[in-house]
Write an enzyme that holds these catalytic residues in place. Structure first.
Site, PDB file in Angstrom:
ATOM      1  N   HIS A 157      -7.571   1.310   6.074  1.00  0.00           N
ATOM      2  CA  HIS A 157      -6.563   0.604   5.547  1.00  0.00           C
ATOM      3  C   HIS A 157      -6.390  -0.761   6.137  1.00  0.00           C
ATOM      4  O   HIS A 157      -5.902  -0.852   7.300  1.00  0.00           O
ATOM      5  CB  HIS A 157      -5.369   1.477   5.497  1.00  0.00           C
ATOM      6  CG  HIS A 157      -4.148   0.733   4.671  1.00  0.00           C
ATOM      7  ND1 HIS A 157      -3.927   1.087   3.358  1.00  0.00           N
ATOM      8  CD2 HIS A 157      -3.333  -0.068   4.875  1.00  0.00           C
ATOM      9  CE1 HIS A 157      -3.079   0.268   2.798  1.00  0.00           C
ATOM     10  NE2 HIS A 157      -2.581  -0.261   3.801  1.00  0.00           N
ATOM     11  N   ASP A 184       6.530   7.657  -2.678  1.00  0.00           N
ATOM     12  CA  ASP A 184       6.231   6.312  -2.277  1.00  0.00           C
ATOM     13  C   ASP A 184       6.113   5.338  -3.458  1.00  0.00           C
ATOM     14  O   ASP A 184       6.534   4.411  -3.400  1.00  0.00           O
ATOM     15  CB  ASP A 184       5.080   6.432  -1.259  1.00  0.00           C
ATOM     16  CG  ASP A 184       4.692   4.763  -0.940  1.00  0.00           C
ATOM     17  OD1 ASP A 184       5.350   4.334  -0.337  1.00  0.00           O
ATOM     18  OD2 ASP A 184       3.566   4.366  -1.502  1.00  0.00           O
ATOM     19  N   ARG A 216      11.268  -1.287  -3.558  1.00  0.00           N
ATOM     20  CA  ARG A 216      11.420  -2.090  -2.454  1.00  0.00           C
ATOM     21  C   ARG A 216      10.752  -3.403  -2.993  1.00  0.00           C
ATOM     22  O   ARG A 216      11.376  -4.539  -2.391  1.00  0.00           O
ATOM     23  CB  ARG A 216      10.680  -1.621  -1.415  1.00  0.00           C
ATOM     24  CG  ARG A 216      11.244  -0.349  -0.698  1.00  0.00           C
ATOM     25  CD  ARG A 216      10.168   0.205   0.345  1.00  0.00           C
ATOM     26  NE  ARG A 216       9.665  -0.714   1.169  1.00  0.00           N
ATOM     27  CZ  ARG A 216       8.307  -0.587   1.779  1.00  0.00           C
ATOM     28  NH1 ARG A 216       7.558   0.412   1.236  1.00  0.00           N
ATOM     29  NH2 ARG A 216       7.796  -1.361   2.736  1.00  0.00           N
ATOM     30  N   SER A 218       5.108   4.170   4.299  1.00  0.00           N
ATOM     31  CA  SER A 218       4.537   4.251   3.101  1.00  0.00           C
ATOM     32  C   SER A 218       2.950   4.480   2.993  1.00  0.00           C
ATOM     33  O   SER A 218       2.318   5.002   2.403  1.00  0.00           O
ATOM     34  CB  SER A 218       4.836   2.736   2.218  1.00  0.00           C
ATOM     35  OG  SER A 218       4.243   2.434   1.228  1.00  0.00           O
ATOM     36  N   LYS A 222       0.412   7.947   2.073  1.00  0.00           N
ATOM     37  CA  LYS A 222      -0.830   7.911   1.064  1.00  0.00           C
ATOM     38  C   LYS A 222      -1.991   8.244   1.863  1.00  0.00           C
ATOM     39  O   LYS A 222      -2.927   9.070   1.325  1.00  0.00           O
ATOM     40  CB  LYS A 222      -0.970   6.932   0.604  1.00  0.00           C
ATOM     41  CG  LYS A 222       0.284   6.468  -0.367  1.00  0.00           C
ATOM     42  CD  LYS A 222       0.322   5.011  -0.883  1.00  0.00           C
ATOM     43  CE  LYS A 222       0.621   3.971   0.189  1.00  0.00           C
ATOM     44  NZ  LYS A 222       1.180   2.670  -0.538  1.00  0.00           N
TER      45      LYS A 222
HETATM   46  N1  URA Z   1       1.087  -1.321   1.505  1.00  0.00           N
HETATM   47  C1  URA Z   1       1.809  -0.148   1.371  1.00  0.00           C
HETATM   48  O1  URA Z   1       1.114   0.818   0.700  1.00  0.00           O
HETATM   49  N2  URA Z   1       3.260  -0.081   1.596  1.00  0.00           N
HETATM   50  C2  URA Z   1       3.734  -0.941   2.028  1.00  0.00           C
HETATM   51  O2  URA Z   1       5.147  -0.693   2.358  1.00  0.00           O
HETATM   52  C3  URA Z   1       3.218  -2.200   2.355  1.00  0.00           C
HETATM   53  C4  URA Z   1       2.058  -2.401   2.180  1.00  0.00           C
END
Ligand code: URA
Length: 428
Positions: free
Chosen positions: A82, A161, A168, A183, A187
């Site tokens: 990621h 999320d 947000r 967040s 995932k």
């Molecule tokens: N990427 C995400 O998935 N969540 C965040 O809060 C910031 C970047």
């Protein structure tokens, strides 16, 4: 439980209890807590923080808001990566097939771009026919058949999320480290990967502008992954200048294919190989040689099979912009700075990115860089080329580039920042 007492606890710098966290995430997902109440709580968290126990519980509650995927039936170990997002960050495109060619299974659930950073799915959608939306069964079939899959995360994964991130985004609360960490990790943990490598970007083009903030985010995420049984490491990598020589969807696909063909810009190759080695190590395949898989064409073979399996034609010509505008170097000398944020904003304004998540993107729009920091440039020769299908965007893109670069006299000493700045492994 009432939401106002939860907001007051955090507003007054208190620690949320496990019960408060479980309740507020669940009630928000079900629509019982209103957006304005969750906004107030998110702002209190941004201002007053959360400790490690609170972040861990918050992450677990978001995972529990949806389904968990299971890759245990696959014959290969799973490895995922990621990136926290940057400009010209096309690394997932060559990396996923490369790591698959070395023996791991790579389920890469990716997103779309928002703001000045590009999204992996937008890039791949510039390949004619390629589909980002797969059912869970289709995703598993591509993964099992080719070794890697890059697709959109399904609605069932961490729905709390999905809702909170959108909130947000419009309430100035994206930049809270506990909220970013929970967040991303909710995932990734719900996705069910066995190992995870985090590319935490630092610099003007990244969320995290300082090394200290990037380190704190990386340590938080590595701790969360480790606590949930996912072998997790992070690299802190430079995002003060764009990666490679392109920012924009089809432009970045073209550059990624060059890397898979054994060429491509040195910084993209270096970071792809560094992340591949970490992923293979975390997946228990430390002896695999990703440099060899790039050189012998096996990574390219996986790429072609993966694109084809998702409806794309790997041989189809990529879209080319209808209009181009060259920016010449204003002086002869050494390029000492080329700012990632400014280039990202220019690419976005040219049509490569979107202002609202429902906006379309232009496949061919973006910025091509003819020089990188440290290169010699000659007055009047092209420094940047802007691409778009809608030339009325040029003036607005040019505005973002007025102080995007510095050129110093030819004899000025210059040392490029290292791409990989630090490695964060779980505390032992
Ligand atoms: N990427 C995400 O998935 N969540 C965040 O809060 C910031 C970047």
């Amino acid at each position: 439980m009432d939401v106002i007492s939860v907001i007051r606890t955090k507003r007054d710098r208190g620690r949320l209890t496990d019960e408060q966290i479980d309740w507020v995430i669940d009630a928000y997902t079900r629509g019982e807590v209103a957006d304005e109440q969750m906004s107030a709580l998110a702002m209190a968290i941004l201002l007053n923080g959360m400790d490690r126990r609170e972040i861990a519980r918050w992450t677990a509650a978001m995972i529990n808001s949806g389904e968990r995927m299971d890759f245990s039936a696959l014959s290969r170990p799973t490895a995922d990566k990621h990136s926290t997002g940057g400009v010209g960050d096309k690394i997932t495109l060559p990396l996923a097939p490369l790591v698959a060619a070395c023996g791991a299974a790579v389920p890469q659930l990716s997103g779309r771009g928002l703001g000045h950073t590009g999204g992996t799915l937008d890039k791949l959608e510039s390949i004619p026919g390629w589909r980002a939306l797969l059912t869970n069964e289709e995703m598993l079939a591509v993964l099992d058949g080719t070794g890697s899959v890059i697709c959109a995360a399904g609605d069932g994964l961490a729905p709390a999320d999905r809702k909170l991130y959108a909130l947000r985004d419009v309430t100035g609360t994206v930049e809270a480290i506990p909220l970013i960490a929970s967040s991303i990790m909710s995932k990734k943990i719900a996705e069910g990967t066995g190992s995870l490598v985090l590319d935490v970007k630092v610099g003007t083009g990244a969320f995290m502008k300082s090394l200290d903030d990037a380190r704190e985010l990386a340590e938080t995420m590595v701790g969360l992954g480790t606590d949930h049984g996912v072998r997790t490491v992070a690299l802190l990598t430079d995002m003060s200048t764009p990666l490679g020589r392109t920012a924009g969807n089809a432009l970045e696909v073209r550059e990624s294919v060059e890397v898979l063909a054994g060429g491509g810009p040195a910084d993209v190759v270096e970071l792809t190989l560094a992340l591949a080695r970490e992923m293979l190590d975390a997946a228990g395949l430390p002896d695999a040689d990703p440099a060899e898989a790039l050189a012998d064409g096996s990574a390219m073979d996986v790429w072609r099979r993966m694109i084809t399996a998702q409806g794309g034609d790997p041989d189809a010509p990529l879209p080319v912009s209808r209009e181009q505008h060259h920016i010449p170097a204003p002086a002869t000398g050494v390029l000492t700075r080329l700012d990632a944020y400014d280039i990202g904003v220019a690419a976005w304004r040219l049509g490569a990115g979107r202002a609202r998540k429902e906006d379309p993107v232009q496949a061919a729009a973006g910025v091509e860089l003819h020089a990188k920091p440290g290169d010699h440039v000659t007055q009047g020769e092209p420094l940047l080329t802007l691409h778009t299908d809608t030339p009325d965007r040029f003036p607005y893109a040019l505005e973002s580039l007025t102080s995007a670069y510095d050129i110093a006299p030819l004899d000025t000493p210059f040392t490029a920042a290292p791409i990989v700045r630090e490695r964060i492994a779980p505390a032992t």
